[in-house]
Design a protein around this motif. Structure first.
Motif: not given
Length: 678
Positions: A406, A408, A476, A480
């Motif tokens: 996915n 992000v 990031t 995550q």
């Protein structure tokens, strides 16, 4: 101690004894044959190995064999000068080479020594020296190549570790070979000196002490000296040759020396026809025509056989490749492999290739290595390998980051520009392309190098493109981190902790908590930006409270309270002071009344208007901290902390929610606002 270990130790001790204790002739003969056998075994091993590290003991073995040979030289010299004999092997070698003419035999022996010393030994020494230097010089590049393959996902952590060990072992081996080759050279020099001593002193002792004539002394001691020299120089020649093979052996291609020689020497069959024609033309000269024609015929026949064999092999190979490709496309395993997903993927457009290409000065691979190390220290988890690849479907200057497939994060870079982050204010006069800093969303400009100095003097923060993307990646991945911590990664952390705290781990898992439940607790901590590096404290808390409840939400709250020192240090300033927005008693009471208890856990249920009113008040009050450039921290009682966090998680994810029990007693808390309901 094992018998084989004792055998080596006893052998070394006996070598030392040989230097001082006289040995009978029959024992000398046995030891001389053992020396020749060992040298023959060494050269056969070096010819059959595929790579140098398969015979890594060679430098040490070379030293022991050299000492053994010198000890034999001393023993035979003592026997020759004392008794005029040195066993049947020495005498047989001397008689065979001399063949009735001592002078001719001695000349042949001298030629043999010159070949060993000037050609093989000197060449091996030089090659060893060069190989050691180039191996050591190439180590940094090999290490970087391993790290690059690891970051690109081409190899695993275990494979990288094995390759690093191999690189280090190669450097140690060739360094040792450089030193060991000096023993071979010294052994050759010692052999020459011993021969001279045997002849000169043999003549003197033979004529003065043994009553021999000059001719008898020459015949006896020349024969024994040549024989002694041969039985020592033949093994020395084999060992020198083995040393040369060892240091000149290029990385294996799957076979030993014999296989590689045959495969590579005869890989071009047509060249045998040219060689055959050349030899045939030599037969037209006074050279023996029958001999040259026979050799040319053998070469031509060999070339024809090899050419036919290569044609037969090539055709099935092509058909086999087509069949393999066809069957591979149809096999279910080929489809299953497509289901594999990389935990972290970094894709970029073709214009950003210089970021990764080391030949163009790109250092992104090295930066990713440093990011993984930094996050391991800051968060306490091992970030999976980042798969880096180019993607022609992206815009040339675009990049994006995927977590478990996915997207992000994404951004754009201008490699020939610098990112200038504005200092604030309205005097924004620097020329550039307006953009936003991708990691924190701050207003910024892409500027050229010509205005870089001017921007720095004006208070701008100027950052180069590689630093921009590495910062974006770091922030990031931090956000995550909880997504990257699965059960497999949690099991690895538990196994690592068990090495130092086995009793603690046994008390927590597998009973009363499973790996999945521990993973949920750790993921909740990471989701709120807390490091889980202090696993011993976390597991101590889980051991204490998991007997009372298996609710991972409650266990996470207990763990947070145990990490109060860590949390205080994370949010308090250097003066051990903390500015916060407190939650009023009315709001806490409203939230406490809105908690619904079910068999699947507790959750917060509030009237939408009340919920919006609380969120609005929190947003307004935390903005005051943002204006003061301080962390947005919300302080409440332990009973409602996790429910307030659930309430604001979607709308105000960057606001930290702390309870009174999560702060150290000596921290100075300053309230700059209160959350109320209108």
């Amino acid at each position: 101690m094992k018998a084989r270990d004792l055998a080596v130790l006893i052998g070394v001790i006996l070598i030392i004894v040989m230097l001082v204790v006289p040995l009978p002739g029959w024992l000398l003969s046995i030891l001389i044959l053992c020396n020749i056998t060992l040298a023959l075994m060494v050269i056969l091993v070096t010819m059959n190995m595929q790579e140098a590290l398969q015979f890594s003991i060679f430098p040490s073995l070379l030293l022991v064999l050299t000492l053994f040979r010198l000890a034999l030289n001393v023993s035979t010299t003592r026997s020759i000068l004392s008794n005029g004999e040195a066993g049947g092997v020495v005498e047989t070698f001397g008689t065979f080479v001399i063949g009735g003419n001592p002078l001719v035999g001695f000349v042949v022996f001298i030629i043999l020594i010159i070949i060993q010393f000037m050609v093989i030994t000197k060449g091996s020494e030089r090659v060893s020296e060069v190989a050691a230097r180039f191996t050591l010089d190439a180590m940094p590049g090999k290490q970087m190549s391993i790290d690059a393959d690891l970051n690109a996902g081409l190899i695993s952590e275990q494979q990288a570790k094995e390759r690093r060990e191999k690189v280090g072992n190669e450097a140690d081996f060739y360094g040792a070979m450089d030193g060991a080759s000096k023993f071979v050279k010294g052994d050759a020099i010692a052999g020459i000196i011993i021969v001279i001593i045997n002849i000169i002193f043999g003549l003197i002792i033979g004529m003065t002490q043994m009553g021999m004539s000059f001719q008898e002394a020459i015949d006896t001691f020349m024969r024994l000296t040549v024989g002694d020299g041969l039985v020592s120089q033949v093994p020395a020649l084999l060992i020198s040759t083995a040393t040369g093979i060892m240091v000149t052996r290029v990385a294996a291609t799957g076979g030993n020396l014999s296989a590689d020689v045959i495969d590579q020497l005869f890989q071009y069959p047509k060249m045998l026809f040219i060689a055959a024609g050349t030899i045939f033309l030599l037969g037209l000269t006074p050279i023996n025509f029958f001999l040259t024609t026979s050799i040319a015929g053998v070469l031509a026949f060999a070339g024809y056989i090899l050419l036919q064999r290569s044609k037969v092999v090539e055709e099935p190979d092509e058909e086999l490749e087509e069949e393999v490709e066809s069957s591979a496309m149809k096999s279910p395993e080929n489809v299953i492999s497509l289901l594999n997903m990389d935990p972290i993927e970094f894709e970029f457009g073709y214009a950003l290739i210089p970021l990764v290409d080391a030949d163009q000065g790109g250092d992104l691979l090295d930066r990713v290595i440093m990011i993984r190390r930094q996050l391991a220290i800051e968060l306490g988890i091992v970030i999976p390998v980042v798969r880096i690849r180019d993607n022609i479907q992206l815009n040339p200057n675009e990049y994006r980051l995927k977590i478990k497939g996915n997207e992000v994060a994404a951004g754009e870079l201008l490699l020939d520009h610098y990112l200038a982050i504005t200092p604030g204010g309205e005097d924004d006069f620097i020329e550039g392309i307006d953009t936003k800093e991708p990691a924190f969303g701050l207003p910024a400009k892409w500027i050229t190098e010509e205005v870089k100095d001017e921007a720095e003097l004006s208070g701008y923060t100027v950052v180069d493109p590689p630093s921009v993307v590495s910062t974006h990646l770091t922030e990031t991945i931090k956000q995550q981190a909880d997504e990257l911590l699965g059960r497999q990664e949690t099991k690895q952390l538990i196994d690592h902790l068990q090495e130092s705290y086995p009793i603690l781990v046994e008390e927590v898992t597998p009973d009363p908590l499973s790996v999945g439940e521990i993973q949920k607790v750790l993921a909740k901590l990471l989701k709120e930006g807390l490091s889980i590096r202090n696993l011993p404290v976390i597991f101590e808390t889980l051991a204490d409270f998991s007997k009372m409840t298996n609710d991972t939400d409650l266990l996470a709250e207990y763990v947070r309270q145990s990490l109060s020192a860590q949390i205080t240090k994370q949010y308090a300033n250097n003066e051990h002071a903390l500015s916060v927005v407190t939650v009023s008693g009315k709001v806490e009471k409203t939230i406490a009344e809105g908690i619904q208890q079910t068999e699947h856990g507790n959750y917060l249920s509030l009237d939408p208007e009340v919920q919006q009113s609380i969120l609005k008040s929190i947003s307004e009050e935390t903005e005051k901290l943002a204006i003061r450039e301080e962390n947005a921290v919300l302080l409440c009682s332990p009973a409602v902390r996790m429910y307030i966090r659930q309430l604001i998680e979607r709308f105000l994810p960057n606001v930290a929610v702390l309870s009174y029990n999560e702060l150290e007693p000596d921290v100075q808390v300053q309230s700059v606002g209160v959350v109320n309901i209108e």
